[in-house]
Each structure stands twice: as C-alpha cells, then as structure tokens.
Scaffold this active site. Structure first.
Site, PDB file in Angstrom:
ATOM      1  N   GLU A   7       6.803  16.847   1.588  1.00  0.00           N
ATOM      2  CA  GLU A   7       7.532  16.567   2.824  1.00  0.00           C
ATOM      3  C   GLU A   7       6.839  15.425   3.542  1.00  0.00           C
ATOM      4  OE1 GLU A   7       8.321  19.835   5.445  1.00  0.00           O
ATOM      5  OE2 GLU A   7       8.687  21.239   3.807  1.00  0.00           O
ATOM      6  N   GLU A  10       5.317  25.646   2.344  1.00  0.00           N
ATOM      7  CA  GLU A  10       4.223  25.423   3.297  1.00  0.00           C
ATOM      8  C   GLU A  10       3.400  26.694   3.499  1.00  0.00           C
ATOM      9  OE1 GLU A  10       5.439  21.585   5.914  1.00  0.00           O
ATOM     10  OE2 GLU A  10       5.939  23.515   6.810  1.00  0.00           O
TER      11      GLU A  10
END
Length: 366
Positions: free
Chosen positions: A244, A141
């Site tokens: 995700e 991320e």
C-alpha cells in the site's frame, strides 16, 4: 517490477456516477490503468460486510460476490490479481482487527480452523469461477495481529497459528500461488524485526513476500522505508512488495463533490499538520516525484528483492453515496464519527476523474 493498483471501491464509485478520462476521452478505468503500465490489481475481501438487518457497511461492500465480479473483470483484461483476506467483516488494520460475526464465540483452535476453512473454500470458489488469484495476502496490515483479542500483539503464538492456517489453506488449493504477509508502517525497522522474528520463533509457516504499507504522512521518511527494506531483504531472504502506498496531489477540498453536510463528512485523511514532515508538496508534480522515488527505492533493494508496489485506491473519486463507512459499518468496528470519502485527494485521478501525471511516471519507469 509489479506496478499494481488496489481498486476495491471501483464498482461502488462507478455506481455512484464516477467516470474516468485520459486526455479528455472517457474510458474504462482498467483500460486507462493498463495503458499506463499497471499489470496487477489488488482486491480486498471481507467476510460479511452487512449488519444483521442487511444494512451495508460501505466502501464497496467487498464480500465474495462483489470481489469475484471485479476479479473476473480484472483477469479478463490480462492483469495479475492479488486477493487480500482481511478476516473481518469490514476494515482490518493496526487499529482494528474485529472478529467476523460468524466466528464470534470461537476459541483459539476454532478461529484457526475457521481461517483455514474460509480461505480454502473462498479460493476453491474463485477457482471454480475462473478467477483464481495470482497472489494471496493472508491478513491485512497485521502489525498488531489479527482476530482480536485472541491474536493481538504480543500473543505471537496465536498470531502465527492463525496466519499459518491461512497459508496452509492456500497451499491446499494451489501450491503455486505465492503468499504475502503484510504489515503497515514500512519505515519502522524495529516493528518488522520484532514481528517477523516472533512469527518464525513461534512456528509460523513460510511464505513468499513480505508486504509493507508506506504512507509518507504517517510512516516516516522515504529513507526509513529504504533502510527497512534493505535490512528485511538480507535478514529474512524474502522478496518485498510495497503493498500500500499513496501520496496526495492537492489539499483543495472536495465537499461539493460529495454533497454531504459538514457534520456528515470526515474529510481527507491528510490533515495539514501531518504534512509538515513530508518531503513532497501536495501537488500533481509532487505526487509524480514521490512515485518516481518510491519506485527507485524498490529497485535498489539488495539482491533484486524489491518486487514492486500497489497504489492504494487510485480511483476512489468523491461521489455522493461512496463512503469509507456507513453508520452500520462504523458501529461494527466501534468507530464513531463521520462518513464520506477521506482518500479522494490521494487518488491518481483528479476529482473529475482525469488521469494525473503520476501515471505517466509509473508507465515510463523501467
């Protein structure tokens, strides 16, 4: 389509008493997932998730040993294996990208060399143990960069340098392993265009997959994700994976399962106010409908560039001793607060470990 699951906390959950059931029959989690169409497993890797006095940081303490053990178990059952380098000793995400303890004091060049050396040795050691990853994510991320403060947005030159060092390390070990670069907030079109434009403008190495996180209570409507994926596929000519994703199946509390005092537990991440703008009810059927629509969204990406998804922590059952962060872990990331499990109501198993209907939708989607 890759139908993947991130089960990085599994060993800890099992050690804390977690058990899994399919139609009332207790089975190994991986066997259940495989029977419902899962073909890939994602595992995170932290550098050194322990304090100087040896206190664990929690959440499975995903160091080399723990991750290798789970990776070998994964590969033995025929799954693909995505290894997710965090380049931190604990959680790395848009809100924190903490330099590993062993790398403190290094300058920009030193950090790039450390990323290269750590990535290369890790993959060599996984390979020597018979657990070479099928895919590698260089960073986790990375919307706001990595290895702060040196690689924090807007320092894209350093971001590109650090990520590229990881990519080159992967290639030095095995040219054939596909590499992912992963941001959060999959519904934010401006973020992805800005980030990847800057990455390539600053000499960033090429890679295989753009990874996106998408949580409907944080990242906008599913239509936002779809529009962003359509643009990315055409603009960068890259394959895309929703790296995700999750959706809740209930808003019933699970305090009795954790056996923590109220002042010790964080509670679930899906606060009621976050759900006001989510188009799906937090029910078992709502979770199943959401996953059906996510898979349809991925399939409809232009030129067949939507390659699949990884559901995040579908097996993180609420059990005493399994926490997102211990006091030592929270101290490392400078995040004061409470422990406990904040994800149990977004798993693909209920609090007692029973498989939920969303798994059937995943299995049956073609």
């Amino acid at each position: 389509m890759i139908k993947g699951m991130d089960i990085s906390s599994l060993t800890e959950v099992e050690q804390c008493g977690g058990r899994f059931y399919d139609h009332g029959e207790e089975k190994d989690l991986l066997a259940i997932l495989k029977s419902y169409g899962t073909d890939y497993i994602r595992l995170r890797l932290w550098n050194d998730p322990y304090a100087e006095d040896g206190s664990p940081y929690g959440a499975g303490c995903s160091d080399f040993r723990a991750t290798l053990k789970l990776a070998k178990r994964t590969l033995a059952q025929g799954f693909g294996f995505l290894l997710d380098f965090h380049y931190s000793d604990f959680w790395a995400d848009p809100g924190k990208q903490t330099i590993p303890k062993a790398w403190r004091g290094l300058d920009e060049e030193g950090l790039a060399q450390a990323v290269y050396a750590f990535t290369k040795k890790t993959l060599e050691d996984f390979g020597a143990a018979g657990a070479m990853p099928s895919m590698v994510a260089v960073g986790n991320e990375l919307s706001n960069g990595l290895l702060w403060p040196y690689g924090k947005v807007p320092l894209y030159r350093n971001i590109a340098k650090f990520v590229s060092a990881g990519i080159r390390a992967v290639r030095s070990v095995d040219q054939g392993v596909p590499v992912m670069v992963h941001l959060d907030n999959g519904g934010d079109h401006e973020l992805y265009r800005r980030w990847f434009d800057q990455y390539f403008a600053n000499g960033g190495e090429d890679f295989t997959y753009i990874g996106l996180s998408y949580y409907p209570f944080w990242h906008g409507k599913l239509a936002d994700l779809k529009a962003n994926m359509h643009d990315l596929a055409l603009r960068y000519q890259k394959d895309l994976i929703v790296t995700e994703v999750s959706m809740g199946f209930t808003m019933e509390d699970y305090k009795e399962y954790e056996q923590l005092r109220e002042d010790e537990r964080k509670g679930y991440a899906t606060r009621p106010q976050l759900l006001e703008h989510v188009d799906y009810p937090m029910t078992k059927e709502g979770q199943a409908d959401f996953m059906q629509d996510v898979m349809t969204c991925i399939r409809e990406v232009p030129k067949g560039r939507g390659k699949g998804f990884f559901y995040w922590e579908p097996a993180w059952l609420p059990r005493p001793g399994s926490q997102w962060a211990t006091p030592a872990g929270r101290a490392y990331i400078a995040e004061p607060g409470k422990g406990g499990n904040e994800w149990a109501n977004q798993a693909l198993f209920d609090y007692d470990g029973n498989a939920l209907p969303a798994l059937e939708r995943i299995r049956d989607f073609a």
